[in-house]
Motif scaffolding. Structure first.
Motif, PDB file in Angstrom:
ATOM      1  N   TYR A  95      -4.127  -4.671   5.583  1.00  0.00           N
ATOM      2  CA  TYR A  95      -4.862  -3.618   4.876  1.00  0.00           C
ATOM      3  C   TYR A  95      -6.265  -4.136   4.595  1.00  0.00           C
ATOM      4  CZ  TYR A  95      -5.857   0.073   1.462  1.00  0.00           C
ATOM      5  OH  TYR A  95      -6.407   1.147   0.797  1.00  0.00           O
ATOM      6  N   ARG A  96      -7.228  -3.691   5.394  1.00  0.00           N
ATOM      7  CA  ARG A  96      -8.610  -4.129   5.222  1.00  0.00           C
ATOM      8  C   ARG A  96      -9.229  -3.304   4.094  1.00  0.00           C
ATOM      9  NH1 ARG A  96     -11.690  -5.229  10.609  1.00  0.00           N
ATOM     10  NH2 ARG A  96     -11.175  -3.046  10.998  1.00  0.00           N
ATOM     11  N   PHE A  97      -9.653  -4.005   3.052  1.00  0.00           N
ATOM     12  CA  PHE A  97     -10.059  -3.336   1.815  1.00  0.00           C
ATOM     13  C   PHE A  97     -11.350  -3.953   1.293  1.00  0.00           C
ATOM     14  CE2 PHE A  97      -9.887  -3.198  -2.877  1.00  0.00           C
ATOM     15  CZ  PHE A  97      -9.781  -1.833  -3.086  1.00  0.00           C
ATOM     16  N   LYS A 154     -11.246   1.159   3.461  1.00  0.00           N
ATOM     17  CA  LYS A 154      -9.824   1.196   3.116  1.00  0.00           C
ATOM     18  C   LYS A 154      -9.089   1.641   4.372  1.00  0.00           C
ATOM     19  CE  LYS A 154     -10.715   2.532  -1.697  1.00  0.00           C
ATOM     20  NZ  LYS A 154     -10.444   3.550  -2.754  1.00  0.00           N
ATOM     21  N   GLU A 166     -13.891  -2.291  -1.454  1.00  0.00           N
ATOM     22  CA  GLU A 166     -14.202  -1.123  -2.278  1.00  0.00           C
ATOM     23  C   GLU A 166     -15.699  -0.777  -2.317  1.00  0.00           C
ATOM     24  OE1 GLU A 166     -13.805   2.160  -4.428  1.00  0.00           O
ATOM     25  OE2 GLU A 166     -12.063   0.982  -3.844  1.00  0.00           O
ATOM     26  N   PRO A 196       0.834  -1.205   0.000  1.00  0.00           N
ATOM     27  CA  PRO A 196       0.000   0.000   0.000  1.00  0.00           C
ATOM     28  C   PRO A 196       0.871   1.258   0.000  1.00  0.00           C
ATOM     29  CG  PRO A 196      -0.728  -1.563   1.670  1.00  0.00           C
ATOM     30  CD  PRO A 196       0.593  -2.047   1.175  1.00  0.00           C
TER      31      PRO A 196
END
Length: 240
Positions: free
Chosen positions: A175-177, A184, A179, A44
């Protein structure tokens, strides 16, 4: 306290795919400490790494005091295999262990990982098992997904040691993602690990990319390890 961490919803909580924790994890693992390359696209923004990495294959027994019956009435729900890749990174002036990929062969573990931010996918994973009446000098792990290979590892333990290189990487950074929901965010996991035994020795490791998996490349192997451990999560927190 609710007995459930996730759906499916029921008033008792017993139908949830992931029952409430705290979860503990008994691990029998082989691992490789290595220098990796080709990882830049996986980091990231504002995260840096020199390529020091750690890869493990593990057989895991998970257990929660909120639903102990699972371990003897449906043991297949809480026992699984795992392949994980970590990179030692610098972020916000700190040294951390960033996990770009993790694979499991169990849906409870898959969704439990998503809750915290672990980048889990389902895969077919095989690991050498030990038996007290069989002599086993080398231990291996192989993983594949979607018909293509992900990783192959062989470890030959030679001597007992007191430390595991992953512990020097620091807390785990995820990284919790998601969309569609505008999620994010960074999540820091502070692990608490106790070891029954750690062995060091020779190792081989190959990582393979596929149509849906952009894995890094093994540049140099620094050491192979075999260990038995108990993992607990001391703290989970969002990083601002």
């Amino acid at each position: 306290m609710s007995m459930a961490w996730t759906t499916p919803y029921s008033k008792s909580g017993r139908s949830a795919l992931v029952p409430a924790g705290p979860w503990s994890y008994g691990m029998e693992a082989i691992s490789v400490h290595a220098m990796l390359s080709g990882f830049e696209e996986l980091l990231p923004e504002n995260m840096e790494s020199e390529g020091e990495g750690y890869v493990y294959f593990a057989e895991i027994i998970s257990q929660s005091p909120n639903f102990p019956e699972l371990n003897y009435e449906a043991p297949g729900l809480v026992q699984y295999r795992e392949l994980a890749i970590f990179l030692k990174v610098k972020y916000g002036g700190r040294v951390l262990a960033y996990c770009p990929f993790m694979y499991v062969d169990n849906d409870v573990s898959l969704l439990r990982g998503f809750v915290a931010g672990f980048p889990k996918k389902l895969a077919v994973i095989d690991i050498t098992r030990e038996h007290p009446l069989l002599e086993q000098k080398k231990f291996g792990g192989v993983a594949m997904r979607g018909g293509y290979g992900l990783a192959k590892m062989v470890v030959e333990p030679m001597e007992e040691v007191e430390s595991n290189p992953l512990d020097s990487f620091g807390s785990w950074m995820l990284y919790r993602f998601a969309e569609p929901m505008g999620v994010k965010e960074f999540v820091e996991i502070v692990p608490e690990v106790s070891y029954a035994k750690i062995e060091r020795g020779n190792a081989e490791l190959k990582l393979y990319s596929g149509i849906n998996d952009e894995l890094p490349v093994v540049k140099e192997i620094l050491g192979g390890y075999r260990f038995s451990a108990l993992l607990k999560i001391r703290e989970i927190k969002k990083v601002q």
